[in-house]
Design an enzyme around this catalytic site. Sequence first.
Site, mmCIF file in Angstrom:
data_model
loop_
_atom_site.group_PDB
_atom_site.id
_atom_site.type_symbol
_atom_site.label_atom_id
_atom_site.label_comp_id
_atom_site.label_asym_id
_atom_site.label_seq_id
_atom_site.Cartn_x
_atom_site.Cartn_y
_atom_site.Cartn_z
ATOM 1 N N GLU A 109 0.765 -12.324 13.213
ATOM 2 C CA GLU A 109 1.588 -11.222 13.529
ATOM 3 C C GLU A 109 1.735 -10.363 12.551
ATOM 4 O O GLU A 109 1.432 -10.399 11.479
ATOM 5 C CB GLU A 109 2.554 -11.379 14.210
ATOM 6 C CG GLU A 109 3.218 -12.558 15.040
ATOM 7 C CD GLU A 109 2.580 -12.085 16.016
ATOM 8 O OE1 GLU A 109 2.323 -10.626 17.097
ATOM 9 O OE2 GLU A 109 1.680 -12.860 17.201
ATOM 10 N N SER B 135 -7.621 -5.807 -5.308
ATOM 11 C CA SER B 135 -8.671 -6.451 -4.247
ATOM 12 C C SER B 135 -10.128 -5.947 -5.057
ATOM 13 O O SER B 135 -10.100 -5.102 -5.745
ATOM 14 C CB SER B 135 -8.577 -5.313 -3.402
ATOM 15 O OG SER B 135 -9.465 -4.437 -3.451
ATOM 16 N N THR B 136 -11.132 -6.931 -4.615
ATOM 17 C CA THR B 136 -12.670 -6.932 -5.443
ATOM 18 C C THR B 136 -13.023 -5.428 -5.384
ATOM 19 O O THR B 136 -14.235 -5.059 -5.821
ATOM 20 C CB THR B 136 -13.738 -8.283 -4.564
ATOM 21 O OG1 THR B 136 -13.124 -8.199 -3.067
ATOM 22 C CG2 THR B 136 -12.709 -9.203 -4.697
ATOM 23 N N GLU B 137 -12.465 -4.885 -4.268
ATOM 24 C CA GLU B 137 -13.215 -3.699 -3.635
ATOM 25 C C GLU B 137 -12.308 -2.403 -5.016
ATOM 26 O O GLU B 137 -12.725 -1.801 -4.786
ATOM 27 C CB GLU B 137 -12.709 -2.845 -2.668
ATOM 28 C CG GLU B 137 -13.998 -3.570 -1.743
ATOM 29 C CD GLU B 137 -13.557 -5.281 -1.176
ATOM 30 O OE1 GLU B 137 -12.381 -5.374 -1.402
ATOM 31 O OE2 GLU B 137 -14.012 -5.746 -1.113
ATOM 32 N N ASP C 250 0.515 -1.384 0.037
ATOM 33 C CA ASP C 250 0.015 0.199 0.307
ATOM 34 C C ASP C 250 0.966 1.361 0.322
ATOM 35 O O ASP C 250 1.588 1.455 0.468
ATOM 36 C CB ASP C 250 -1.251 -0.008 1.783
ATOM 37 C CG ASP C 250 -1.672 0.789 1.012
ATOM 38 O OD1 ASP C 250 -2.464 1.675 -0.002
ATOM 39 O OD2 ASP C 250 -2.463 1.490 2.063
ATOM 40 N N HIS D 213 3.001 2.607 -9.442
ATOM 41 C CA HIS D 213 2.561 1.362 -9.089
ATOM 42 C C HIS D 213 3.524 0.958 -9.949
ATOM 43 O O HIS D 213 4.763 -0.753 -9.434
ATOM 44 C CB HIS D 213 1.410 1.049 -10.029
ATOM 45 C CG HIS D 213 0.245 1.685 -9.754
ATOM 46 N ND1 HIS D 213 -0.260 1.102 -8.060
ATOM 47 C CD2 HIS D 213 -0.800 1.988 -9.738
ATOM 48 C CE1 HIS D 213 -1.597 1.776 -7.828
ATOM 49 N NE2 HIS D 213 -1.657 2.266 -8.951
ATOM 50 N N LEU E 22 9.976 -21.283 -3.572
ATOM 51 C CA LEU E 22 9.368 -20.596 -2.736
ATOM 52 C C LEU E 22 7.872 -20.615 -3.632
ATOM 53 O O LEU E 22 7.937 -20.489 -5.102
ATOM 54 C CB LEU E 22 9.905 -18.945 -3.118
ATOM 55 C CG LEU E 22 8.124 -17.751 -2.256
ATOM 56 C CD1 LEU E 22 8.289 -17.279 -0.994
ATOM 57 C CD2 LEU E 22 8.943 -16.498 -2.852
HETATM 58 C C1 IPE Z 1 -5.635 -2.943 -0.318
HETATM 59 O O1 IPE Z 1 -5.082 -1.153 -0.062
HETATM 60 C C2 IPE Z 1 -5.335 -3.383 -1.644
HETATM 61 C C3 IPE Z 1 -3.862 -3.387 -2.376
HETATM 62 C C4 IPE Z 1 -3.422 -3.583 -1.565
HETATM 63 C C5 IPE Z 1 -3.789 -4.526 -3.508
HETATM 64 P P1 IPE Z 1 -6.290 -0.477 -0.974
HETATM 65 O O2 IPE Z 1 -5.515 1.348 -0.958
HETATM 66 O O3 IPE Z 1 -6.712 -0.504 -1.748
HETATM 67 O O4 IPE Z 1 -7.193 -0.424 0.695
HETATM 68 P P2 IPE Z 1 -8.128 1.157 1.780
HETATM 69 O O5 IPE Z 1 -9.024 1.126 0.453
HETATM 70 O O6 IPE Z 1 -6.956 1.722 1.651
HETATM 71 O O7 IPE Z 1 -8.392 -0.316 2.724
HETATM 72 C C1 IPE Z 2 -1.783 -0.328 -3.495
HETATM 73 O O1 IPE Z 2 -0.473 1.538 -3.748
HETATM 74 C C2 IPE Z 2 -1.701 -0.738 -4.747
HETATM 75 C C3 IPE Z 2 -2.855 -1.218 -5.291
HETATM 76 C C4 IPE Z 2 -3.877 -1.359 -4.576
HETATM 77 C C5 IPE Z 2 -2.992 -2.223 -6.826
HETATM 78 P P1 IPE Z 2 -2.500 2.715 -3.984
HETATM 79 O O2 IPE Z 2 -2.535 2.948 -4.960
HETATM 80 O O3 IPE Z 2 -3.641 1.789 -2.819
HETATM 81 O O4 IPE Z 2 -1.785 3.424 -3.141
HETATM 82 P P2 IPE Z 2 -2.358 4.574 -2.203
HETATM 83 O O5 IPE Z 2 -3.074 4.001 -0.986
HETATM 84 O O6 IPE Z 2 -3.534 5.549 -2.936
HETATM 85 O O7 IPE Z 2 -1.027 5.776 -1.733
HETATM 86 MG MG MG Z 3 -4.022 1.869 -0.821
#
Ligand code: IPE
Ligand code: IPE
Ligand code: MG
Length: 251
Positions: free
Chosen positions: A211, A67-69, A22, A39, A135
């Site tokens: 953890e 993610s699915t979201e 993230d 990315h 791995l």
């Molecule tokens: C979680 O990160 C999903 C991935 C790392 C693929 P998000 O950035 O989508 O999560 P939220 O929305 O902050 O909870």
């Molecule tokens: C996580 O980084 C990568 C994916 C969700 C694929 P973000 O794109 O969520 O980056 P922030 O959280 O917006 O900084």
């Molecule tokens: Mg994020």
Amino acid sequence: MSLDLSKVDMASVPRHIGLILDGNGRWANKRGLPRTAGHLAGEEALFDTVEGALELGVEWVTAYTFSTENWNRSDEEVEFLMWFNEDLLTRRRDDLHAQGVRMLFAGDMDDPRIPERNRKHMAEAEQLTGLNQALNLVFAFNYGSQREIVEATRSIANAVLAGELDLSDIDESALQKHLYIPDMPPVDLVIRSSGEHRLSNFLLWQAAYAEFYFPGILWPDFDRHALVDAVVEYQARERRFGAAEDQVQVD
Ligand code: IPE
Ligand code: IPE
Ligand code: MG
């Protein structure tokens, strides 16, 4: 730079590490770049971390890549992430294969929004690397833990209806067998970068006794050295699995 493993107890390295990558967007924003540049930088961080995991002898790494979201993001970003997840496979596959990495995918792959090309490349990578043993690297792609559990429940219900499973045989291990990757072991350590302290629908079942480690850095700044720091911190924790402090088995 080679890894400093002097502080690591190589006999108790976590078997399965979950990575919530993230902070890519914020990393890019800070530099006045488009989110997609974050990315791209995050990819380097992921594969450096995977090399660190290989060196540490970690057996399983699950990386949350979509993610699915995440479909809730702009069309441009979703389109980029679809392309990126596919492109990454074609570029990294042979390297990972040469390093003995088995590539696996966990997620709702029946979703019609996933381009056919992604599906094809995932299947190819899984087939090419299927016998590797250094791995297990799982890409949690179009992954949502709640959906995984719903799908497992549906497939258990089907097995009961078909007379293949008795109601009284439904237990934790029966459910485990219906998850996306039945032989995936429990997660020992979940690492989420960027300073957020949440799971965002990642491995809810598998991380029951994990953890958690929350480095405050953004994902593109994470690397194999940061992974070693996480493992050292993990090894300083006492995992009790419900037992009282003086009953904890130390092996
Ligand atoms: C979680 O990160 C999903 C991935 C790392 C693929 P998000 O950035 O989508 O999560 P939220 O929305 O902050 O909870
Ligand atoms: C996580 O980084 C990568 C994916 C969700 C694929 P973000 O794109 O969520 O980056 P922030 O959280 O917006 O900084
Ligand atoms: Mg994020």
